[in-house]
Design a protein around this motif. Structure first.
Motif, PDB file in Angstrom:
ATOM      1  N   GLU A   1     -48.069  22.074  24.785  1.00  0.00           N
ATOM      2  CA  GLU A   1     -47.515  21.887  23.447  1.00  0.00           C
ATOM      3  C   GLU A   1     -47.791  23.114  22.576  1.00  0.00           C
ATOM      4  O   GLU A   1     -46.909  23.608  21.868  1.00  0.00           O
ATOM      5  CB  GLU A   1     -48.171  20.658  22.816  1.00  0.00           C
ATOM      6  CG  GLU A   1     -47.250  19.745  22.079  1.00  0.00           C
ATOM      7  CD  GLU A   1     -47.976  18.512  21.558  1.00  0.00           C
ATOM      8  OE1 GLU A   1     -47.405  17.825  20.721  1.00  0.00           O
ATOM      9  OE2 GLU A   1     -49.111  18.230  21.977  1.00  0.00           O
ATOM     10  N   VAL A   2     -49.029  23.583  22.638  1.00  0.00           N
ATOM     11  CA  VAL A   2     -49.423  24.744  21.840  1.00  0.00           C
ATOM     12  C   VAL A   2     -48.618  25.968  22.276  1.00  0.00           C
ATOM     13  O   VAL A   2     -48.092  26.722  21.451  1.00  0.00           O
ATOM     14  CB  VAL A   2     -50.930  25.023  21.989  1.00  0.00           C
ATOM     15  CG1 VAL A   2     -51.309  26.340  21.332  1.00  0.00           C
ATOM     16  CG2 VAL A   2     -51.736  23.897  21.363  1.00  0.00           C
ATOM     17  N   LYS A   3     -48.504  26.118  23.574  1.00  0.00           N
ATOM     18  CA  LYS A   3     -47.761  27.266  24.116  1.00  0.00           C
ATOM     19  C   LYS A   3     -46.307  27.238  23.667  1.00  0.00           C
ATOM     20  O   LYS A   3     -45.759  28.252  23.232  1.00  0.00           O
ATOM     21  CB  LYS A   3     -47.862  27.213  25.642  1.00  0.00           C
ATOM     22  CG  LYS A   3     -47.161  28.320  26.372  1.00  0.00           C
ATOM     23  CD  LYS A   3     -47.511  28.276  27.851  1.00  0.00           C
ATOM     24  CE  LYS A   3     -47.146  26.968  28.505  1.00  0.00           C
ATOM     25  NZ  LYS A   3     -47.555  26.919  29.914  1.00  0.00           N
ATOM     26  N   ASN A   4     -45.687  26.059  23.774  1.00  0.00           N
ATOM     27  CA  ASN A   4     -44.294  25.941  23.348  1.00  0.00           C
ATOM     28  C   ASN A   4     -44.144  26.215  21.856  1.00  0.00           C
ATOM     29  O   ASN A   4     -43.199  26.881  21.437  1.00  0.00           O
ATOM     30  CB  ASN A   4     -43.773  24.531  23.662  1.00  0.00           C
ATOM     31  CG  ASN A   4     -43.423  24.364  25.124  1.00  0.00           C
ATOM     32  OD1 ASN A   4     -43.103  25.327  25.820  1.00  0.00           O
ATOM     33  ND2 ASN A   4     -43.515  23.146  25.606  1.00  0.00           N
ATOM     34  N   PHE A   5     -45.066  25.699  21.078  1.00  0.00           N
ATOM     35  CA  PHE A   5     -44.998  25.897  19.635  1.00  0.00           C
ATOM     36  C   PHE A   5     -45.154  27.374  19.296  1.00  0.00           C
ATOM     37  O   PHE A   5     -44.457  27.905  18.431  1.00  0.00           O
ATOM     38  CB  PHE A   5     -46.090  25.063  18.950  1.00  0.00           C
ATOM     39  CG  PHE A   5     -46.043  25.121  17.442  1.00  0.00           C
ATOM     40  CD1 PHE A   5     -44.894  24.770  16.777  1.00  0.00           C
ATOM     41  CD2 PHE A   5     -47.153  25.522  16.714  1.00  0.00           C
ATOM     42  CE1 PHE A   5     -44.842  24.815  15.387  1.00  0.00           C
ATOM     43  CE2 PHE A   5     -47.104  25.572  15.325  1.00  0.00           C
ATOM     44  CZ  PHE A   5     -45.947  25.220  14.662  1.00  0.00           C
ATOM     45  N   TRP A   6     -46.055  28.018  20.008  1.00  0.00           N
ATOM     46  CA  TRP A   6     -46.260  29.451  19.781  1.00  0.00           C
ATOM     47  C   TRP A   6     -44.982  30.223  20.096  1.00  0.00           C
ATOM     48  O   TRP A   6     -44.515  31.029  19.301  1.00  0.00           O
ATOM     49  CB  TRP A   6     -47.413  29.960  20.643  1.00  0.00           C
ATOM     50  CG  TRP A   6     -47.609  31.435  20.519  1.00  0.00           C
ATOM     51  CD1 TRP A   6     -47.030  32.424  21.283  1.00  0.00           C
ATOM     52  CD2 TRP A   6     -48.408  32.130  19.549  1.00  0.00           C
ATOM     53  NE1 TRP A   6     -47.421  33.665  20.856  1.00  0.00           N
ATOM     54  CE2 TRP A   6     -48.267  33.511  19.792  1.00  0.00           C
ATOM     55  CE3 TRP A   6     -49.230  31.694  18.503  1.00  0.00           C
ATOM     56  CZ2 TRP A   6     -48.935  34.469  19.040  1.00  0.00           C
ATOM     57  CZ3 TRP A   6     -49.889  32.660  17.735  1.00  0.00           C
ATOM     58  CH2 TRP A   6     -49.733  34.023  18.005  1.00  0.00           C
TER      59      TRP A   6
END
Length: 199
Positions: free
Chosen positions: A102-107
């Motif tokens: 999730e964090v990676k996608n948001f980044w």
DNA sequence: AAGCCGAACAACCGCAACTGC
DNA sequence: GGCAGTTGCGGTTGTTCGGCT
């Protein structure tokens, strides 16, 4: 191209159906996952263990927080990323209920563009030289004035916490004090001068 | 209404680290 | 120490969805 971990059996791929989700949730909540490689067999799923694990971690865990990231979470991601780089799993540990994916996608979909719109290199968090900045700006085509500026004012105090978690050989900061005064606390460098760990 | 396009999200792949034998 | 199986991680690709023309 086969799926290496499960190329012996025929496994289903692609999006998970609600029925598959239900089977996985039912199995894990009653038995725990144990060995992921045996989960699909016991849960009655035609998936590989790796896929089950990912589905559980990223989507089915009850403690997951769904929905969009708050401004505070966004700021935490930026701050920790500045210190740790693309260590998404480590960054996600600072955000309860969020996953590394999730964090990676948001980044990649949001924060990266905002930083570039502000003339900051998303890898180093340093200012992009003005001649390159124009290219970046044109590339992402986002008006700088419309973007919420990211605060780096309190970075020093935050970095003190984050840097404690990093393996000493990787991110031990050079002490600004002479060796004779080694009992002094290490002084963290300013946001723009702190070297990032090599990735 | 249909098609296109980009953003956001979900899932896969390959690799490295770990563990037990 | 070597090997095989397993797990965790990060990069990449695929899919879906909403806005725009």
């Amino acid at each position: 191209m086969g799926h290496r971990c499960c190329n012996k059996q025929k496994v289903k791929r692609g999006l998970w159906s609600p029925e598959e989700d239900e089977k996985l949730v039912n199995y894990i909540t009653t038995h725990g996952h144990g060995s992921w490689s045996s989960v699909p067999k016991f849960a009655g799923l035609k998936r590989c263990g790796k896929s089950c694990r990912l589905r559980w971690i990223n989507y089915l865990r009850p403690e997951l927080k769904r929905g969009s990231f708050s401004a505070e979470e966004e700021q935490i991601i930026i701050d920790v990323h500045r210190i740790l780089g693309n260590r998404w799993a480590q960054i996600a540990k600072h955000l309860p209920g969020r996953t590394d994916n999730e964090v990676k996608n948001f980044w990649n979909s949001c924060i990266k563009k905002k930083l570039m719109a502000q003339g900051l290199d998303p890898k180093t968090h340093n200012l992009i030289p003005s001649n390159q900045r124009a290219a970046h700006k044109a590339a992402c085509n986002v008006s700088q004035s419309s973007q919420q500026p990211f605060s780096i004012i309190n970075l020093d105090s935050k970095m003190k916490d984050y840097s404690m978690e990093i393996n000493p050989p990787i991110l031990t900061l050079p002490s600004p004090y002479p060796s004779s005064s080694s009992n002094q606390p290490p002084l963290l460098q300013t946001a723009t001068s702190l070297p990032l760990p090599s990735l």
